[in-house]
Scaffold this motif. Structure first.
Motif, mmCIF file in Angstrom:
data_model
loop_
_atom_site.group_PDB
_atom_site.id
_atom_site.type_symbol
_atom_site.label_atom_id
_atom_site.label_comp_id
_atom_site.label_asym_id
_atom_site.label_seq_id
_atom_site.Cartn_x
_atom_site.Cartn_y
_atom_site.Cartn_z
ATOM 1 N N SER A 93 29.126 -50.325 -27.219
ATOM 2 C CA SER A 93 30.452 -49.928 -26.758
ATOM 3 C C SER A 93 31.130 -51.070 -26.011
ATOM 4 N N LEU A 94 32.455 -50.998 -25.990
ATOM 5 C CA LEU A 94 33.275 -52.012 -25.337
ATOM 6 C C LEU A 94 34.338 -51.322 -24.498
ATOM 7 N N ARG A 95 34.420 -51.707 -23.246
ATOM 8 C CA ARG A 95 35.469 -51.205 -22.362
ATOM 9 C C ARG A 95 36.266 -52.392 -21.840
ATOM 10 N N ILE A 96 37.576 -52.356 -22.038
ATOM 11 C CA ILE A 96 38.455 -53.413 -21.537
ATOM 12 C C ILE A 96 39.405 -52.799 -20.513
ATOM 13 N N ALA A 97 39.388 -53.342 -19.306
ATOM 14 C CA ALA A 97 40.328 -52.952 -18.254
ATOM 15 C C ALA A 97 41.221 -54.148 -17.983
ATOM 16 N N ALA A 98 42.519 -53.996 -18.224
ATOM 17 C CA ALA A 98 43.456 -55.119 -18.125
ATOM 18 C C ALA A 98 44.574 -54.767 -17.156
ATOM 19 N N ARG A 99 44.752 -55.588 -16.129
ATOM 20 C CA ARG A 99 45.773 -55.314 -15.119
ATOM 21 C C ARG A 99 46.516 -56.596 -14.754
ATOM 22 N N GLY A 100 47.843 -56.554 -14.865
ATOM 23 C CA GLY A 100 48.679 -57.654 -14.386
ATOM 24 C C GLY A 100 48.605 -58.919 -15.203
ATOM 25 N N THR A 126 35.409 -48.411 -28.675
ATOM 26 C CA THR A 126 36.271 -49.251 -27.844
ATOM 27 C C THR A 126 37.177 -48.415 -26.960
ATOM 28 N N THR A 127 37.287 -48.828 -25.697
ATOM 29 C CA THR A 127 38.195 -48.202 -24.736
ATOM 30 C C THR A 127 39.083 -49.274 -24.127
ATOM 31 N N TRP A 128 40.375 -49.000 -24.066
ATOM 32 C CA TRP A 128 41.342 -49.905 -23.427
ATOM 33 C C TRP A 128 42.037 -49.164 -22.292
ATOM 34 N N GLU A 129 42.055 -49.772 -21.100
ATOM 35 C CA GLU A 129 42.763 -49.228 -19.954
ATOM 36 C C GLU A 129 43.676 -50.318 -19.407
ATOM 37 N N GLY A 130 44.988 -50.102 -19.516
ATOM 38 C CA GLY A 130 45.934 -51.133 -19.106
ATOM 39 C C GLY A 130 46.868 -50.683 -18.002
ATOM 40 N N ARG A 152 43.964 -57.748 -41.605
ATOM 41 C CA ARG A 152 45.048 -56.968 -42.189
ATOM 42 C C ARG A 152 45.938 -56.379 -41.106
ATOM 43 N N ALA A 153 47.218 -56.338 -41.409
ATOM 44 C CA ALA A 153 48.181 -55.781 -40.473
ATOM 45 C C ALA A 153 48.022 -54.270 -40.374
ATOM 46 N N THR A 154 48.401 -53.722 -39.240
ATOM 47 C CA THR A 154 48.400 -52.283 -39.024
ATOM 48 C C THR A 154 49.794 -51.866 -38.554
ATOM 49 N N GLU A 155 49.972 -50.584 -38.344
ATOM 50 C CA GLU A 155 51.256 -50.085 -37.871
ATOM 51 C C GLU A 155 51.395 -50.172 -36.358
ATOM 52 N N VAL A 156 50.371 -50.654 -35.698
ATOM 53 C CA VAL A 156 50.427 -50.813 -34.246
ATOM 54 C C VAL A 156 51.094 -52.150 -33.942
ATOM 55 N N ASN A 157 52.380 -52.123 -33.686
ATOM 56 C CA ASN A 157 53.142 -53.357 -33.486
ATOM 57 C C ASN A 157 54.159 -53.234 -32.365
ATOM 58 N N SER A 158 53.898 -52.350 -31.417
ATOM 59 C CA SER A 158 54.793 -52.183 -30.274
ATOM 60 C C SER A 158 54.002 -51.575 -29.124
ATOM 61 N N LEU A 159 54.575 -51.640 -27.933
ATOM 62 C CA LEU A 159 53.905 -51.055 -26.776
ATOM 63 C C LEU A 159 53.795 -49.541 -26.920
ATOM 64 N N ALA A 160 54.801 -48.912 -27.490
ATOM 65 C CA ALA A 160 54.741 -47.465 -27.681
ATOM 66 C C ALA A 160 53.575 -47.080 -28.596
ATOM 67 N N TRP A 178 45.656 -45.725 -27.785
ATOM 68 C CA TRP A 178 44.618 -45.600 -26.764
ATOM 69 C C TRP A 178 44.792 -44.366 -25.895
ATOM 70 N N ARG A 179 45.873 -43.618 -26.127
ATOM 71 C CA ARG A 179 46.168 -42.448 -25.289
ATOM 72 C C ARG A 179 46.169 -42.840 -23.817
ATOM 73 N N ASN A 180 46.846 -43.965 -23.565
ATOM 74 C CA ASN A 180 46.899 -44.549 -22.226
ATOM 75 C C ASN A 180 48.354 -44.868 -21.911
ATOM 76 N N ALA A 181 48.842 -44.394 -20.800
ATOM 77 C CA ALA A 181 50.259 -44.556 -20.465
ATOM 78 C C ALA A 181 50.620 -45.990 -20.096
ATOM 79 N N GLU A 182 49.630 -46.823 -19.791
ATOM 80 C CA GLU A 182 49.898 -48.209 -19.364
ATOM 81 C C GLU A 182 50.986 -48.261 -18.289
ATOM 82 N N PRO A 183 50.795 -47.620 -17.159
ATOM 83 C CA PRO A 183 51.837 -47.627 -16.130
ATOM 84 C C PRO A 183 52.190 -49.042 -15.697
ATOM 85 N N GLY A 184 53.488 -49.321 -15.608
ATOM 86 C CA GLY A 184 53.977 -50.612 -15.149
ATOM 87 C C GLY A 184 53.995 -51.705 -16.191
ATOM 88 N N SER A 185 53.513 -51.438 -17.403
ATOM 89 C CA SER A 185 53.499 -52.468 -18.452
ATOM 90 C C SER A 185 54.826 -52.496 -19.199
#
Length: 206
Positions: free
Chosen positions: A108-115, A140-144, A161-169, A175-182
């Protein structure tokens, strides 16, 4: 560095022909206040021998402008054992074609990214070599929080290969993560327009 903990503080590394930092099968890697500039991968981490690997990168500039480059790469050999990788990114600038590249991780991989500031073209995250197209998602888990995204093109790269994930929204939905402040910029046309060729005043060598 191999099979040992490694901590780098206030250092500047330049590697025109290869990776800046190569870390193999250790338990803990820490970078703080560093500037790593390379035409390859700025930080390359192999996992698969220890049960856990902790990676902490703070107040650092990872600069890799080459087309095949990555700011941070995590990978494992074919015989790697399950390893839980925990990545903490804080107040760091990524300037690379792929910000983070992940190849066949055996756990498993957990990424916590802040600032952080992420400048990228071919993937904020780039996955390759997984058994199927959903394995990476299950492990994989992402917390931003409070990140700034400056990407043109795909945010999520699956085996090139490209995916449809190409924006912050779309990233938040993935990731079902609100990314507060991003927040994210609009599309940009070149590395120069992103300032990828220069240095950031926050990360001048001391």
């Amino acid at each position: 560095c191999e099979r040992a903990n490694l901590s780098l503080t206030d250092c500047r590394l330049s590697a025109p022909d290869g990776a800046g930092v190569v870390y193999r099968n250790g338990g803990e890697l820490s970078l703080n206040g560093c500037h790593i500039e390379t035409d390859g991968t700025a930080v390359s981490v192999e996992v698969g021998e220890k049960p856990t690997c902790q990676i902490r990168i703070a107040n650092t500039l990872l600069e890799s402008p080459a087309p095949s480059s990555a700011g941070l790469a995590l990978w494992a050999s074919a015989i790697g054992q399950p390893t839980t990788a925990e990545v903490e990114l804080t107040n760091t600038i990524f300037r690379a074609n792929r910000a983070i590249a992940l190849t066949a991780l055996p756990g498993s991989l957990r990424i916590a990214a802040r600032g952080n500031d992420f400048f990228f073209h071919d993937g904020l995250l780039a996955f390759a070599g997984y058994a199927d197209r959903q394995t990476w998602r299950r492990t994989t888990t992402w917390e931003g929080h409070d990140n700034r995204y400056h990407g043109s093109g795909m945010w999520l790269n699956l085996d090139g290969r490209a995916t449809e994930v190409n924006s912050l929204a779309a990233w938040r939905d993935l990731w079902r993560n609100a990314e507060p402040g991003s927040h994210a910029d609009g599309e940009v046309s070149s590395y120069n327009s992103l300032g990828l060729g220069g240095s950031d005043s926050r990360f001048q060598a001391r």
